[in-house]
Design an enzyme around this catalytic site. Structure first.
Site, PDB file in Angstrom:
ATOM      1  N   CYS A  96       7.473 -26.507   1.522  1.00 20.36           N
ATOM      2  CA  CYS A  96       8.718 -27.013   2.085  1.00 20.36           C
ATOM      3  C   CYS A  96       8.730 -28.521   1.866  1.00 20.36           C
ATOM      4  CB  CYS A  96       8.777 -26.709   3.570  1.00 20.36           C
ATOM      5  SG  CYS A  96       8.453 -24.973   3.928  1.00 20.36           S
ATOM      6  N   ARG A 109      11.650 -28.240  -3.285  1.00 22.56           N
ATOM      7  CA  ARG A 109      10.451 -27.638  -2.692  1.00 22.56           C
ATOM      8  C   ARG A 109      10.760 -26.354  -1.931  1.00 22.56           C
ATOM      9  NH1 ARG A 109       6.578 -31.821  -2.775  1.00 22.56           N
ATOM     10  NH2 ARG A 109       5.184 -30.603  -1.497  1.00 22.56           N
ATOM     11  N   TRP A 138      10.984 -23.234   2.461  1.00 23.33           N
ATOM     12  CA  TRP A 138      10.709 -22.049   1.643  1.00 23.33           C
ATOM     13  C   TRP A 138       9.911 -21.133   2.555  1.00 23.33           C
ATOM     14  CZ3 TRP A 138       6.559 -19.305  -0.481  1.00 23.33           C
ATOM     15  CH2 TRP A 138       6.896 -18.420  -1.523  1.00 23.33           C
ATOM     16  N   ASN A 150       5.051 -28.368   6.436  1.00 25.77           N
ATOM     17  CA  ASN A 150       4.947 -27.776   5.104  1.00 25.77           C
ATOM     18  C   ASN A 150       3.547 -27.189   4.985  1.00 25.77           C
ATOM     19  OD1 ASN A 150       4.896 -27.147   2.374  1.00 25.77           O
ATOM     20  ND2 ASN A 150       4.421 -29.251   1.755  1.00 25.77           N
ATOM     21  N   GLY A 151       3.450 -25.877   4.809  1.00 29.24           N
ATOM     22  CA  GLY A 151       2.134 -25.251   4.670  1.00 29.24           C
ATOM     23  C   GLY A 151       2.054 -23.952   5.451  1.00 29.24           C
ATOM     24  N   GLU A 172       6.982 -17.576 -22.298  1.00 22.16           N
ATOM     25  CA  GLU A 172       7.758 -18.632 -21.623  1.00 22.16           C
ATOM     26  C   GLU A 172       9.256 -18.284 -21.635  1.00 22.16           C
ATOM     27  OE1 GLU A 172       7.558 -20.939 -19.707  1.00 22.16           O
ATOM     28  OE2 GLU A 172       9.100 -22.421 -20.099  1.00 22.16           O
ATOM     29  N   LYS A 214      11.564 -17.753 -18.322  1.00 24.39           N
ATOM     30  CA  LYS A 214      12.787 -18.516 -18.092  1.00 24.39           C
ATOM     31  C   LYS A 214      13.940 -17.567 -17.779  1.00 24.39           C
ATOM     32  CE  LYS A 214      11.602 -21.701 -17.567  1.00 24.39           C
ATOM     33  NZ  LYS A 214      10.338 -22.369 -17.790  1.00 24.39           N
ATOM     34  N   GLU A 273      13.464 -15.816 -14.249  1.00 24.74           N
ATOM     35  CA  GLU A 273      13.620 -16.646 -13.053  1.00 24.74           C
ATOM     36  C   GLU A 273      15.049 -17.143 -12.869  1.00 24.74           C
ATOM     37  OE1 GLU A 273      11.119 -20.189 -12.731  1.00 24.74           O
ATOM     38  OE2 GLU A 273      11.297 -20.562 -14.856  1.00 24.74           O
ATOM     39  N   HIS A 297       1.574  -0.507 -28.864  1.00 23.47           N
ATOM     40  CA  HIS A 297       0.596  -0.011 -27.895  1.00 23.47           C
ATOM     41  C   HIS A 297       1.227   0.244 -26.530  1.00 23.47           C
ATOM     42  CE1 HIS A 297      -2.517  -0.705 -30.847  1.00 23.47           C
ATOM     43  NE2 HIS A 297      -1.936  -1.865 -31.084  1.00 23.47           N
ATOM     44  N   LYS A 314      10.382 -25.406  -6.493  1.00 23.98           N
ATOM     45  CA  LYS A 314       9.877 -26.184  -7.621  1.00 23.98           C
ATOM     46  C   LYS A 314       8.373 -26.395  -7.531  1.00 23.98           C
ATOM     47  CE  LYS A 314      10.354 -28.761 -11.276  1.00 23.98           C
ATOM     48  NZ  LYS A 314      10.452 -27.986 -12.529  1.00 23.98           N
TER      49      LYS A 314
END
Ligand code: M6R
Length: 608
Positions: free
Chosen positions: A2, A27, A74, A98-99, A480, A484, A487, A503, A603
């Site tokens: 957060c 965040r 978050w 935050n945590g 990647e 992208k 998300e 396979h 982020k």
């Protein structure tokens, strides 16, 4: 994960808190809230959802106060409702956090046994009540905070405010970052220097275990034993002006467009343009000569940069490299050679798993080099060697320019390693550096394809599955590209090594499934084209990303082709990153998702 802020100011503080939170929204953005001290009383305004919702509430009733704390969340413990939004209250204490407090359940039971009632499901509320309880036993706010901190397990950064104490605030840190901002007769707390950038460029970073007592004109730092300590004052470059969308619709669009510039800036730090050689800055003290192995750890996009780095270091510097995602590496108890070298890669420099990997490597007696974008970050400060990327602030949750700058730095390091190990001639170095130097220009040309890519993205938008295929050094770019897309647009996407297709993944192919094939005309091109033909024959709609030579040689199986400038395969990962970023961006815009703040993400992932 957060963002927190605290202000002891001279002027009305509510909108200043919101301004700082706007800079911290990267965040987390599940809910937001502020608490201020108005005439000595705590007033709280909170809202679920993005900061916009909090701003709307504030517009209808702005509390007048000059001190306050704020939070953008978050969610970890408890749903992202208004009730669970920070700040949390416990009697006369208001707190933002935050945590994660890992032992909050037992602490909560203990307090409940003493008669405390709770209004939220969060771990944070317990901390506010614990401090309040200690103050009721006669302790000062500082003493009450200190004994409470000693009982907490887990990770945290706090900003704490006390009813009736208009000139007092306490901040504390263990695991999650926290900075003190120094103003003129004003003092601030914030998760990072960017949050505080509009107010001050003078900051002091707390170290793990520190707490700080601030007033408008003073601050007193203590370690976890309560002893007074000092920490250095830093002058940051986190300019308020840089965090702006400019003429772009989204931060991500701006950040994609900035790549020719920021890759150029990064190159300028690592390359001698006249001599066509790599020239590491003096502070990058790395000796690759006698290394027998390099261990790279990172998360998400940064880990894909690490995978590309593996190809470069192994192929050009003949240096064996192991790459692991940090969340796995930290628990693997990997044996590491004392005196060896590890590398971590991180845009934010705050990713909890990457930080834990760094600490593990150090505990095993390794030197740790960090490829990092935020120079003031915890990872920068804790690593032995900082290898900076010069991407500037990256605000969009999806990493773009930070990734291509990470690649740029790794390419330079691989050349430096090859030279140090005596396995690259000066002629070959001139050739490869020449390719790097052309990157900014070639990135501009690649960006010129944007309208074409936008049209292709419309065919991808709304599909259920999309596959990305690549080989060799471009396999990480396939992963990647898939990351992208998922998300940003929430479409299921997977990146595969093209040779792995038969396979298993080929079973996913049915009529109309988009398959993005990344295939520059290199030594593996023919093989990738064969794989492309296999999926085309089963109804896949191929989007081929290649160069001019590849487009001419690929046959007619592609439904769409994106042509990037012809370049040496050495730099292909940097160039081919751009089309996959643009595909994901435009698919998301077309689908109307929240590009800069996709659901469930943040982020900076500062919890494990
Ligand atoms: O700040 P970091 O580079 O350490 O972050 C690592 C990942 O969380 C990050 O790359 C993430 O995967 C991005 N959302 C990808 O776009």
């Amino acid at each position: 994960m957060c963002g927190i802020v605290g202000i002891l100011g001279q002027e009305p503080v509510a909108w200043k808190l919101v301004d700082a939170l706007k800079r911290l929204e990267y965040r987390g953005y599940d809910s937001a809230g502020i608490a201020v001290l108005a005439d000595g009383h705590i007033e709280r305004i909170r809202a679920s959802g993005k900061l916009q919702a909090l701003s709307e509430k504030l517009r209808s009733s702005e509390p007048i106060a000059t001190s306050g704390i704020g939070h953008t969340r978050w969610a970890t413990h408890g749903a992202p409702t208004e009730t669970n939004a920070h700040p949390h209250l416990g009697g006369t204490v208001a707190i933002v956090h935050n945590g994660i407090i890992e032992n909050f359940k037992e602490l909560k039971e203990e307090l409940a046994g003493k008669g405390t009632t709770f209004t939220t499901e969060t771990d944070t509320e317990v901390v506010a009540h614990m401090i309040d309880y200690e103050m009721k036993q006669g302790k000062s706010p500082r003493e009450a905070t200190q004994v409470t901190l000693q009982r907490l397990e887990g990770a945290f950064a706090f900003a704490i405010m006390f009813e009736g104490e208009d000139d007092l605030m306490i901040g504390a840190r263990r695991g999650s970052p926290l900075a003190i901002g120094h103003g003129s007769h004003e003092m601030y707390l914030g998760s990072d220097a960017i949050a505080l950038a509009p107010f001050t460029n003078q900051v002091t970073y707390l170290e793990d275990g520190d707490y700080v007592v601030i007033t408008r004109n003073s601050f007193e730092l203590h370690n976890d034993k309560g002893e007074k300590i000092t920490r250095p004052l830093n002058f940051t470059q986190a300019s308020a002006l840089l965090v702006d969308k400019g003429n772009h619709r989204h931060f991500m669009a701006k950040e994609i467009a900035e790549q020719p510039d920021v890759v150029g800036h990064t190159l300028a730090e690592y390359v001698d343009f006249d001599e066509r050689t790599v020239r590491l800055p003096s502070e990058v003290e790395l000796d690759f000569t006698d290394l027998d192995r390099l261990t790279i750890t990172a998360c998400g996009t940064a880990s894909y940069a690490g995978l590309v780095g593996k190809y470069w270091f192994e192929r050009y510097a003949r240096l064996p490299v192991e790459v692991d995602i940090a969340s796995e590496f930290r628990y693997r108890e990997a044996p590491l050679t004392k005196g060896g070298l590890s590398m971590v890669i991180s845009q934010s420099g705050e990713t909890a798993d990457t930080l834990a990997a760094l600490r593990y490597c150090k505990s095993e007696g390794q030197r740790v080099a960090a490829v990092v974008n935020v120079p003031e970050s915890t990872i920068s400060r804790e690593s032995d060697v900082v290898v900076r990327t010069y991407a500037g602030p990256e605000i969009g949750v999806a990493s773009t320019k930070a990734f291509t700058c990470q690649l740029t730095v790794l390419a330079c390091l691989a050349i430096a390693a090859a030279r140090a190990r005596g396995v690259m001639s000066l002629e070959q170095e001139h050739e490869l550096v020449g390719q790097l130097v052309k990157l900014p220009r070639n990135l501009v040309k690649t960006l010129e394809q944007e309208d074409h890519i936008d049209r292709i993205a419309r065919h991808i938008a709304g599909k259920r599955d999309v596959l990305y295929l690549g080989r060799g050094i471009n396999f990480p770019i396939a992963m990647e590209g898939a990351l992208k897309l998922k998300e940003l647009s929430y479409i299921h996407a997977e990146g595969y090594a093209a040779g792995e297709l038969k396979h298993g993944p080929i079973a996913l192919i049915e009529e109309g499934v988009p398959v993005v094939v990344i295939a520059p005309r290199d030594e593996l091109f023919e093989k990738t084209v064969s794989n492309m033909e296999e999926v085309a024959a089963r109804g896949a709609r191929i989007v081929l990303i290649t160069d001019r030579a590849g487009a001419a040689a690929s046959g007619a199986d592609a439904f769409e082709t994106i042509t990037v400038p012809q370049a040496d395969p050495f730099v292909a990962p940097v160039l081919y990153s751009v089309p996959v970023q643009l595909l994901a961006y435009h698919a998301a815009v077309f689908m109307g998702t929240d590009v800069d703040q996709p659901r469930n993400l943040a982020k900076s992932v500062t919890v494990e």
